[in-house]
Write an enzyme that holds these catalytic residues in place. Structure first.
Site, PDB file in Angstrom:
ATOM      1  N   ASN A 280     -59.872   4.377  40.832  1.00  0.00           N
ATOM      2  CA  ASN A 280     -60.818   3.342  40.417  1.00  0.00           C
ATOM      3  C   ASN A 280     -60.216   2.638  39.201  1.00  0.00           C
ATOM      4  OD1 ASN A 280     -62.776   4.067  42.358  1.00  0.00           O
ATOM      5  ND2 ASN A 280     -63.490   5.747  41.062  1.00  0.00           N
TER       6      ASN A 280
ATOM      7  N   ASP B 230     -62.431  18.363  40.037  1.00  0.00           N
ATOM      8  CA  ASP B 230     -63.468  17.462  39.535  1.00  0.00           C
ATOM      9  C   ASP B 230     -64.755  18.253  39.282  1.00  0.00           C
ATOM     10  OD1 ASP B 230     -63.843  14.083  39.753  1.00  0.00           O
ATOM     11  OD2 ASP B 230     -65.649  15.320  39.550  1.00  0.00           O
TER      12      ASP B 230
ATOM     13  N   HIS C 247     -56.354   8.272  36.453  1.00  0.00           N
ATOM     14  CA  HIS C 247     -56.392   9.501  37.259  1.00  0.00           C
ATOM     15  C   HIS C 247     -56.464   9.141  38.731  1.00  0.00           C
ATOM     16  CE1 HIS C 247     -60.428   8.314  36.039  1.00  0.00           C
ATOM     17  NE2 HIS C 247     -60.864   8.765  37.202  1.00  0.00           N
TER      18      HIS C 247
ATOM     19  N   GLN D 122     -64.788   2.938  37.632  1.00  0.00           N
ATOM     20  CA  GLN D 122     -64.079   3.818  36.693  1.00  0.00           C
ATOM     21  C   GLN D 122     -65.001   4.171  35.531  1.00  0.00           C
ATOM     22  OE1 GLN D 122     -60.317   2.313  35.188  1.00  0.00           O
ATOM     23  NE2 GLN D 122     -59.839   4.256  34.170  1.00  0.00           N
TER      24      GLN D 122
ATOM     25  N   HIS E  33     -57.870  10.456  42.269  1.00  0.00           N
ATOM     26  CA  HIS E  33     -58.756  11.396  42.957  1.00  0.00           C
ATOM     27  C   HIS E  33     -58.043  11.842  44.233  1.00  0.00           C
ATOM     28  CE1 HIS E  33     -62.572  10.279  40.788  1.00  0.00           C
ATOM     29  NE2 HIS E  33     -61.904   9.161  40.581  1.00  0.00           N
TER      30      HIS E  33
HETATM   31  P1  AMP Z   1     -63.799   7.716  37.692  1.00  0.00           P
HETATM   32  O1  AMP Z   1     -65.239   7.398  37.982  1.00  0.00           O
HETATM   33  O2  AMP Z   1     -62.837   7.220  38.725  1.00  0.00           O
HETATM   34  O3  AMP Z   1     -63.414   7.308  36.275  1.00  0.00           O
HETATM   35  O4  AMP Z   1     -63.686   9.288  37.794  1.00  0.00           O
HETATM   36  C1  AMP Z   1     -63.981  10.141  36.743  1.00  0.00           C
HETATM   37  C2  AMP Z   1     -64.149  11.496  37.357  1.00  0.00           C
HETATM   38  O5  AMP Z   1     -64.077  12.463  36.308  1.00  0.00           O
HETATM   39  C3  AMP Z   1     -65.504  11.696  38.042  1.00  0.00           C
HETATM   40  O6  AMP Z   1     -65.282  12.047  39.412  1.00  0.00           O
HETATM   41  C4  AMP Z   1     -66.144  12.838  37.252  1.00  0.00           C
HETATM   42  O7  AMP Z   1     -66.905  13.698  38.055  1.00  0.00           O
HETATM   43  C5  AMP Z   1     -64.938  13.515  36.640  1.00  0.00           C
HETATM   44  N1  AMP Z   1     -65.195  14.261  35.426  1.00  0.00           N
HETATM   45  C6  AMP Z   1     -65.903  13.863  34.346  1.00  0.00           C
HETATM   46  N2  AMP Z   1     -65.896  14.814  33.404  1.00  0.00           N
HETATM   47  C7  AMP Z   1     -65.145  15.836  33.877  1.00  0.00           C
HETATM   48  C8  AMP Z   1     -64.764  17.121  33.378  1.00  0.00           C
HETATM   49  N3  AMP Z   1     -65.149  17.552  32.157  1.00  0.00           N
HETATM   50  N4  AMP Z   1     -64.002  17.922  34.159  1.00  0.00           N
HETATM   51  C9  AMP Z   1     -63.616  17.503  35.391  1.00  0.00           C
HETATM   52  N5  AMP Z   1     -63.940  16.311  35.919  1.00  0.00           N
HETATM   53  C10 AMP Z   1     -64.697  15.488  35.181  1.00  0.00           C
END
Ligand code: AMP
Length: 119
Positions: free
Chosen positions: A89, A33, A102, A96, A104
């Site tokens: 999420n 992440d 995805h 989300q 975590h």
């Molecule tokens: P969610 O809030 O459950 O949709 O999680 C999205 C996750 O994607 C968050 O924890 C972000 O920090 C992560 N994220 C967003 N952009 C990137 C990226 N380019 N590379 C890796 N993780 C990312």
């Protein structure tokens, strides 16, 4: 599908955006992440662009199980197999932000029962 509908994670899967890839196979990738909430914070992402968990259909059962298996494998790879947490999420109201399913995988931190709601 128009470009604007292509998710950030599909762009990463297609190598259009760089990412720190931990693991990949024919069904999913795992990346670190970009804004970790724990010392180990990985995202297990299916190649199939399901927007949310609830958008999975019966035919997706195999891939959903595979994502869980991979979560355990990468947890073992990173040495957190004895204490890690999985979070999904589902929907903006649940936090989300990227609409491509995805998991975590969080570890190497002290967990408390009461912080289940924090990610
Ligand atoms: P969610 O809030 O459950 O949709 O999680 C999205 C996750 O994607 C968050 O924890 C972000 O920090 C992560 N994220 C967003 N952009 C990137 C990226 N380019 N590379 C890796 N993780 C990312």
């Amino acid at each position: 599908m128009s470009d604007s509908q292509v998710s950030l994670f599909t762009r990463i899967i297609n190598s259009e955006i760089p990412a720190d890839i931990v693991y990949e196979d024919d069904q999913c990738i795992v990346i670190n992440d970009i804004a970790p909430q724990a010392p180990v914070h990985m995202l297990v992402i299916p190649r199939k662009p399901l927007a949310r968990l609830v958008d999975a259909v019966k035919d997706d059962e195999m891939i959903m199980g595979h994502l869980l298996w991979v979560a355990g494998e990468v947890a073992r790879m990173r040495g957190i197999e004895n204490a890690f947490r999985l979070v999904i999420n589902n929907g903006a109201g649940a936090g989300q932000t990227v609409f491509h399913l995805h998991l975590h995988v969080l570890g190497a931190k002290q967990f408390h029962e009461t912080d289940l709601t924090t990610l």
